[in-house]
Design an enzyme around this catalytic site. Sequence first.
Site, PDB file in Angstrom:
ATOM      1  N   TYR A  48       0.822  -1.212   0.000  1.00 29.89           N
ATOM      2  CA  TYR A  48       0.000   0.000   0.000  1.00 29.89           C
ATOM      3  C   TYR A  48       0.863   1.273   0.000  1.00 29.89           C
ATOM      4  O   TYR A  48       0.415   2.311  -0.462  1.00 29.89           O
ATOM      5  CB  TYR A  48      -0.884   0.037   1.252  1.00 29.89           C
ATOM      6  N   GLY A  49       2.074   1.163   0.551  1.00 27.89           N
ATOM      7  CA  GLY A  49       2.942   2.338   0.682  1.00 27.89           C
ATOM      8  C   GLY A  49       3.340   2.963  -0.641  1.00 27.89           C
ATOM      9  O   GLY A  49       3.831   4.086  -0.683  1.00 27.89           O
ATOM     10  N   HIS A 106       3.887  -3.312   9.965  1.00 24.51           N
ATOM     11  CA  HIS A 106       4.815  -4.433   9.766  1.00 24.51           C
ATOM     12  C   HIS A 106       6.018  -4.325  10.713  1.00 24.51           C
ATOM     13  O   HIS A 106       6.580  -5.348  11.119  1.00 24.51           O
ATOM     14  CB  HIS A 106       5.354  -4.439   8.336  1.00 24.51           C
ATOM     15  N   CYS A 153      -3.188  -0.398   9.438  1.00 22.74           N
ATOM     16  CA  CYS A 153      -2.229   0.026   8.425  1.00 22.74           C
ATOM     17  C   CYS A 153      -2.153   1.547   8.424  1.00 22.74           C
ATOM     18  O   CYS A 153      -3.166   2.222   8.199  1.00 22.74           O
ATOM     19  CB  CYS A 153      -2.698  -0.485   7.064  1.00 22.74           C
ATOM     20  N   SER A 181      -0.406   3.411   6.263  1.00 24.57           N
ATOM     21  CA  SER A 181      -0.482   3.908   4.876  1.00 24.57           C
ATOM     22  C   SER A 181      -1.938   4.052   4.446  1.00 24.57           C
ATOM     23  O   SER A 181      -2.282   4.971   3.695  1.00 24.57           O
ATOM     24  CB  SER A 181       0.211   2.944   3.913  1.00 24.57           C
ATOM     25  N   CYS A 240       4.626   1.912  10.598  1.00 18.82           N
ATOM     26  CA  CYS A 240       4.084   0.930   9.656  1.00 18.82           C
ATOM     27  C   CYS A 240       3.857  -0.296  10.517  1.00 18.82           C
ATOM     28  O   CYS A 240       4.735  -0.679  11.305  1.00 18.82           O
ATOM     29  CB  CYS A 240       5.083   0.628   8.546  1.00 18.82           C
TER      30      CYS A 240
HETATM   31  N1  DGL Z   1       1.431  -2.193   7.142  1.00 17.38           N
HETATM   32  C1  DGL Z   1       1.323  -1.039   6.290  1.00 17.38           C
HETATM   33  C2  DGL Z   1       1.411   0.242   7.137  1.00 17.38           C
HETATM   34  O1  DGL Z   1       1.149   0.240   8.333  1.00 17.38           O
HETATM   35  C3  DGL Z   1       2.321  -0.884   5.166  1.00 17.38           C
HETATM   36  C4  DGL Z   1       2.705  -1.984   4.268  1.00 17.38           C
HETATM   37  C5  DGL Z   1       2.477  -1.684   2.787  1.00 17.38           C
HETATM   38  O2  DGL Z   1       3.221  -0.880   2.183  1.00 17.38           O
HETATM   39  O3  DGL Z   1       1.522  -2.253   2.267  1.00 17.38           O
HETATM   40  O4  DGL Z   1       1.695   1.296   6.614  1.00 17.38           O
END
Ligand code: DGL
Length: 270
Positions: free
Chosen positions: A43-44, A191, A75, A77, A189
């Site tokens: 998503y970023g 992750h 998330c 992003s 993020c």
């Molecule tokens: N887990 C997502 C966040 O908190 C980012 C990962 C992605 O780029 O999809 O921003």
Amino acid sequence: MSAVPTVLVFDSGVGSLSIGGEIHRRLPHLNLIYAMDAGGFPYGEWEEGALSDHICATVTTLVEQTSPDLIVIACNSASTTVLPALRGQLSIPVVGVVPAIKPAAAISQSRVIGLLATPGTVRRQYTAQLIQDFAADCKVLSVGSGALAPAIEQRFWSGLEQPGLYAEIAQEFNRQPGSNEMDTLVLACTHFPLISAQLQRHFPGVTLIDSGEAIARRVESLLGSNSDASNGSGLQQVVVVGERELSACFKTQLAQRGISETPSFLLSER
Ligand code: DGL
């Protein structure tokens, strides 16, 4: 609301495990569905309007299929752009996860804070506003990494570690003026908390901070008093959006967290 509410924890990937893990630790009786949009990852890198449309369509389909009582957009992003549109389309509470700038500014002694996020989150007007509202007296050093979330996905799906990347990210901070005074680093993020121990080695003496615990408290305040906590452990399931077979490595990661696979919810890639 059902006696044991169900929470849908949505992300592009394994970021749902960091936020969902905090919710499970605090509220183990809740049923959790960890939704991972493998077809839309990462998503970023998406343009904001297209990302918002994609997430609204994906999440409303998931809500129709799984009937949760509450949804967490796990998330940064996504939450920094999609929340108003999504809340306009859903009748259940939608909790967003945004960069933990406010708590970081509250604890920083040196007034130099690091922000480690995806390129999208670093670019967002929402993030700039958070900094202006809560950290106006701090120097904020930002690194938008397009490589770290994919590396963490790979770690979960295939077991591959990329320690060189963690060192490169530390160097990106170290090159910025004032970095030797940075005492707090926001992992913006979802992750990134999954590798906080590995990151901490590259940021000695720096406090790493994320939104997980605050989100679990928010879920508790929205659901806690209405739900029956005497039922023991709730059901934890994973939903992968997109045609992706779960690897053996990934299944082991899920099993270690007591999460079961639910291929019945596999949606087709859009
Ligand atoms: N887990 C997502 C966040 O908190 C980012 C990962 C992605 O780029 O999809 O921003």
